[in-house]
Design an enzyme around this catalytic site. Structure first.
Site, PDB file in Angstrom:
ATOM      1  N   HIS A 255       0.822  -1.211   0.000  1.00 41.89           N
ATOM      2  CA  HIS A 255       0.000   0.000   0.000  1.00 41.89           C
ATOM      3  C   HIS A 255       0.862   1.270   0.000  1.00 41.89           C
ATOM      4  CE1 HIS A 255      -0.285  -0.231   4.726  1.00 41.89           C
ATOM      5  NE2 HIS A 255       0.934   0.007   4.294  1.00 41.89           N
ATOM      6  N   ASN A 256       0.353   2.283  -0.666  1.00 43.01           N
ATOM      7  CA  ASN A 256       0.985   3.614  -0.744  1.00 43.01           C
ATOM      8  C   ASN A 256       2.286   3.631  -1.548  1.00 43.01           C
ATOM      9  OD1 ASN A 256      -1.081   4.324   0.963  1.00 43.01           O
ATOM     10  ND2 ASN A 256       0.209   4.777   2.721  1.00 43.01           N
TER      11      ASN A 256
END
Length: 361
Positions: A255-256
């Site tokens: 994620h991210n």
């Protein structure tokens, strides 16, 4: 060489056609036709081959292909009757020709050859499909999803609610795409997972509390994502894959993560959450990148390396932990010398003193 059972050439190409397509200099009969591709050592009179590596120069000297794309520095070694197409980058030119001959090999193909919605596809009435979209049997298109013209959704793929997929894309069999925005001409191979939860937990002695992942996955134009790859949606911002990036099979992107334009990420690589790759980064197979690390523009990381700190732009690193090539090679050389070094005299005397050597009695 191409197997006609699966990949049949759409039409023969003359050597004049190939020269016009690639800009290569033709030395041979312009009217000669080729309708296949093959390695130098296996190519027949109807096949196109290429030479870009001096390791195959001996094979080139006896090749019997219909024609060969070759770099200028190797042209003088050709057999007398071999037609040549001289190009500064033979492999790039070969890719152009192969794509023209075998367009069906360029992206996942539908089970049903005709365009349109195949029997057994499930499409929510609130989904929006532009003209010329193909949906295979078993595919599911959720409410609010939008799919652009020329896109293929293969069998048993799932496109979740409100997902956007651009034009001329291909979503492979059994792929799932949720919470994602996909650009144009994107290829997602079979079994990929895009937009699922990122691995986010607030750890504590009383247990680990799940943190809601409320970001998206944003995939820009001309990206290709290999089979079985997983790209997690962002926690509180987007996970981004930049235009033109090529991702191999079985890659995990947390994620991210932000991946720049035209990066290359080879199989079994893992990018931990919030790591960043600038444009034109290359990661070899089985590279691990820890969270919150930045790899600068044009950097290259050797396969099986572990990146634990920021990497400068243009650097070439390798090892575990990863470090500049020269430092890594120096360490490897030192370890090799130590391993090959014979036992010292002092070690031998110590062994004898402890009773491990010959007795003087």
């Amino acid at each position: 060489m191409g197997d006609p059972q699966f990949f049949d050439s759409v039409a023969p190409l003359s050597l004049a056609d190939i020269a016009a397509l690639t800009g290569a200099e033709l030395r041979g009969p312009a009217e000669r036709l080729v309708d296949g591709i093959a390695p130098l050592g296996q190519a027949s009179s109807r096949d196109l081959a290429f030479l870009d590596n001096p390791a195959y120069l001996d094979t080139f000297k006896t090749a019997s292909a219909g024609a060969c794309l070759v770099a200028p520095k190797f042209a003088a070694h050709a057999p007398k009757d071999l037609a040549l197409l001289i190009a500064p980058q033979p492999y790039h030119a070969f890719a152009q020709v192969a794509a023209r001959m075998f367009p069906a090999a360029m992206r996942p193909q539908p089970v049903f050859g005709e365009n349109g919605i195949a029997p057994g596809a499930i499409i929510h009435p609130n989904a929006h499909l532009e003209p010329d979209v193909h949906i295979d049997p078993g595919a599911v298109i959720g409410p609010g999803a939008e799919i652009g013209s020329g896109t293929v959704i293969c069998a048993n793929a799932v496109v979740g609610p409100n997902v956007r997929i651009g034009r001329n894309c291909a979503i492979g069999p059994s792929a799932s795409i949720v919470h994602s925005l996909i650009g144009n001409r994107v290829i997602v191979h079979g079994g990929c997972r895009l937009g699922q939860d990122g691995f986010g937990f607030a750890l504590g002695p009383g247990g680990h509390r799940k943190v809601p992942q409320v970001g998206r996955v944003v995939v820009q134009d001309d990206v290709e994502i290999g089979a079985g790859t997983c790209i997690d949606r962002g926690a509180n911002r987007d996970t981004i894959v930049g235009e033109g990036t090529k991702i191999d099979n079985l890659v995990q992107i947390g994620h991210n993560v932000v991946i720049g334009r035209h990066c290359v990420i080879v199989a079994q690589t893992g990018l931990s959450g919030s790591s960043t790759l600038d444009d034109f980064v290359v990661l070899g197979g089985q590279v691990g990148v820890v969270g919150h690390v930045r790899i600068g523009m044009g950097a290259q990381i050797a396969g099986s390396s572990n990146v634990r700190e920021d990497v400068p732009a243009g650097a070439r690193w390798g090892g575990t932990p990863a470090k500049p090539y020269r430092e890594w090679f120096r360490e490897l050389t030192t370890l090799k010398r130590l391993a090959e070094k014979p036992e010292s005299a002092s070690h031998t005397r110590k062994t004898r003193a402890e009773g491990g050597g010959e007795s003087n009695d």
